[in-house]
Design a protein around this motif. Structure first.
Motif, short mmCIF file in Angstrom:
data_model
loop_
_atom_site.label_atom_id
_atom_site.label_comp_id
_atom_site.label_asym_id
_atom_site.label_seq_id
_atom_site.Cartn_x
_atom_site.Cartn_y
_atom_site.Cartn_z
N GLN A 154 0.84 -1.20 0.00
CA GLN A 154 0.00 0.00 0.00
C GLN A 154 0.87 1.26 0.00
O GLN A 154 0.59 2.22 -0.72
CB GLN A 154 -0.93 0.01 1.22
CG GLN A 154 -2.07 -0.98 1.12
CD GLN A 154 -2.95 -0.95 2.37
OE1 GLN A 154 -2.91 0.00 3.15
NE2 GLN A 154 -3.73 -2.00 2.56
N LEU A 155 1.91 1.26 0.81
CA LEU A 155 2.82 2.39 0.88
C LEU A 155 3.52 2.61 -0.47
O LEU A 155 3.64 3.73 -0.96
CB LEU A 155 3.86 2.17 1.99
CG LEU A 155 4.86 3.30 2.21
CD1 LEU A 155 4.15 4.59 2.58
CD2 LEU A 155 5.86 2.91 3.28
N GLU A 156 3.95 1.53 -1.09
CA GLU A 156 4.61 1.61 -2.40
C GLU A 156 3.65 2.16 -3.45
O GLU A 156 4.01 3.00 -4.27
CB GLU A 156 5.12 0.23 -2.81
CG GLU A 156 5.97 0.25 -4.06
CD GLU A 156 6.52 -1.13 -4.39
OE1 GLU A 156 6.40 -1.51 -5.56
OE2 GLU A 156 7.04 -1.80 -3.47
N MET A 170 1.03 4.14 -2.90
CA MET A 170 0.81 5.56 -2.61
C MET A 170 1.99 6.40 -3.09
O MET A 170 1.82 7.49 -3.63
CB MET A 170 0.56 5.78 -1.11
CG MET A 170 -0.81 5.31 -0.68
SD MET A 170 -1.29 5.60 1.06
CE MET A 170 0.10 6.21 1.88
N GLU A 171 3.21 5.91 -2.93
CA GLU A 171 4.40 6.64 -3.38
C GLU A 171 4.41 6.77 -4.90
O GLU A 171 4.74 7.82 -5.45
CB GLU A 171 5.67 5.95 -2.88
CG GLU A 171 5.91 6.13 -1.40
CD GLU A 171 7.08 5.29 -0.89
OE1 GLU A 171 7.59 4.43 -1.64
OE2 GLU A 171 7.47 5.51 0.27
N ARG A 172 4.02 5.68 -5.60
CA ARG A 172 3.96 5.73 -7.07
C ARG A 172 2.90 6.71 -7.53
O ARG A 172 3.10 7.46 -8.49
CB ARG A 172 3.69 4.35 -7.65
CG ARG A 172 4.94 3.50 -7.78
CD ARG A 172 4.63 2.26 -8.55
NE ARG A 172 3.52 1.58 -7.87
CZ ARG A 172 3.37 0.27 -7.75
NH1 ARG A 172 4.23 -0.51 -8.34
NH2 ARG A 172 2.38 -0.26 -7.11
N GLN A 173 1.73 6.71 -6.87
CA GLN A 173 0.66 7.63 -7.24
C GLN A 173 1.07 9.08 -6.99
O GLN A 173 0.78 9.97 -7.79
CB GLN A 173 -0.63 7.31 -6.47
CG GLN A 173 -1.29 6.03 -6.92
CD GLN A 173 -2.46 5.63 -6.02
OE1 GLN A 173 -2.53 6.00 -4.86
NE2 GLN A 173 -3.37 4.84 -6.59
N GLU A 174 1.76 9.33 -5.89
CA GLU A 174 2.23 10.67 -5.57
C GLU A 174 3.26 11.13 -6.60
O GLU A 174 3.22 12.28 -7.06
CB GLU A 174 2.85 10.67 -4.17
CG GLU A 174 3.19 12.05 -3.65
CD GLU A 174 3.68 12.00 -2.22
OE1 GLU A 174 4.79 12.54 -1.99
OE2 GLU A 174 3.00 11.43 -1.36
N LEU A 175 4.15 10.25 -6.99
CA LEU A 175 5.15 10.58 -8.00
C LEU A 175 4.48 10.88 -9.34
O LEU A 175 4.84 11.84 -10.03
CB LEU A 175 6.17 9.44 -8.16
CG LEU A 175 7.27 9.66 -9.20
CD1 LEU A 175 8.12 10.88 -8.85
CD2 LEU A 175 8.13 8.43 -9.33
N GLU A 177 2.91 14.31 -9.12
CA GLU A 177 3.94 15.35 -9.19
C GLU A 177 4.46 15.51 -10.61
O GLU A 177 4.68 16.62 -11.09
CB GLU A 177 5.11 15.01 -8.25
CG GLU A 177 4.82 15.24 -6.79
CD GLU A 177 5.99 14.84 -5.90
OE1 GLU A 177 7.13 14.74 -6.41
OE2 GLU A 177 5.75 14.64 -4.71
#
Length: 186
Positions: A13-15, A17-22, A25
């Protein structure tokens, strides 16, 4: 084992969310970069390409883009085996362009891009070429550019098939640059 599954699920889930945030951006960065692209930047990238332009007072023109100045375009109509007719069009008179490349040369110092409309008109004036000035209202007048001043130019009117001689002149017309749609070299 359940703890391992839980930690693995939280890690996934954390991974995600990080991909979606990237991705968000990156998309915002692309939108910001596109927001800095000017029409001139895209025109510079399309030099030597055939374009279709709508020019205030003149309608649609089909021409090859030869050069781009700070506030003007040099176009060539016709051509083929022989040189075509040269046109100087103030960018303020352009209302639409069809056929632009998706590329943009942001910040390029290509050709005459650093020169303004006055510099281009001074070159025409030095050549003593017969020109036809078209205004943004759709009218035109023929003659020779005699003086290129700060915000207007003086055109000595004469027939396009006669050289500029005192006996052939019909007066001097002062035209503000804001009223120019295009200058056609005859």
């Amino acid at each position: 084992m359940r703890w391992d599954d839980l930690f693995e699920d939280l890690g996934a889930q954390l991974e995600l969310m990080e991909r979606q945030e990237l991705a968000a951006e990156t998309a915002e960065h692309v939108r910001a970069e596109r927001g800095r692209v000017r029409l001139t930047d895209r025109l510079v990238a399309g030099t030597e390409e055939p374009l279709r332009l709508r020019v205030r007072g003149c309608g649609w023109l089909e021409a090859r883009l030869r050069d781009v100045g700070t506030d003007w375009l040099l176009l060539e109509q016709g051509g083929g085996q022989q040189p075509g007719q040269e046109l100087i069009v103030p960018t303020a008179a352009v209302t639409a362009v069809e056929g632009l490349t998706r590329r943009a040369d942001v910040g390029e110092a290509v050709g005459s891009r650093r020169f303004g409309l006055r510099h281009a008109l001074r070159a025409v004036s030095r050549d003593r070429a017969v020109v036809r000035l078209h205004d943004v209202d759709g009218d035109h007048v023929t003659g020779t550019l005699d003086r290129v001043l700060a915000d207007h130019c003086d055109l000595t009117r004469h027939a396009d098939d006669e050289p500029r001689r005192p006996s052939a002149t019909r007066g001097v017309l002062s035209v503000p640059y804001a009223a120019l749609a295009l200058v056609r070299r005859l």
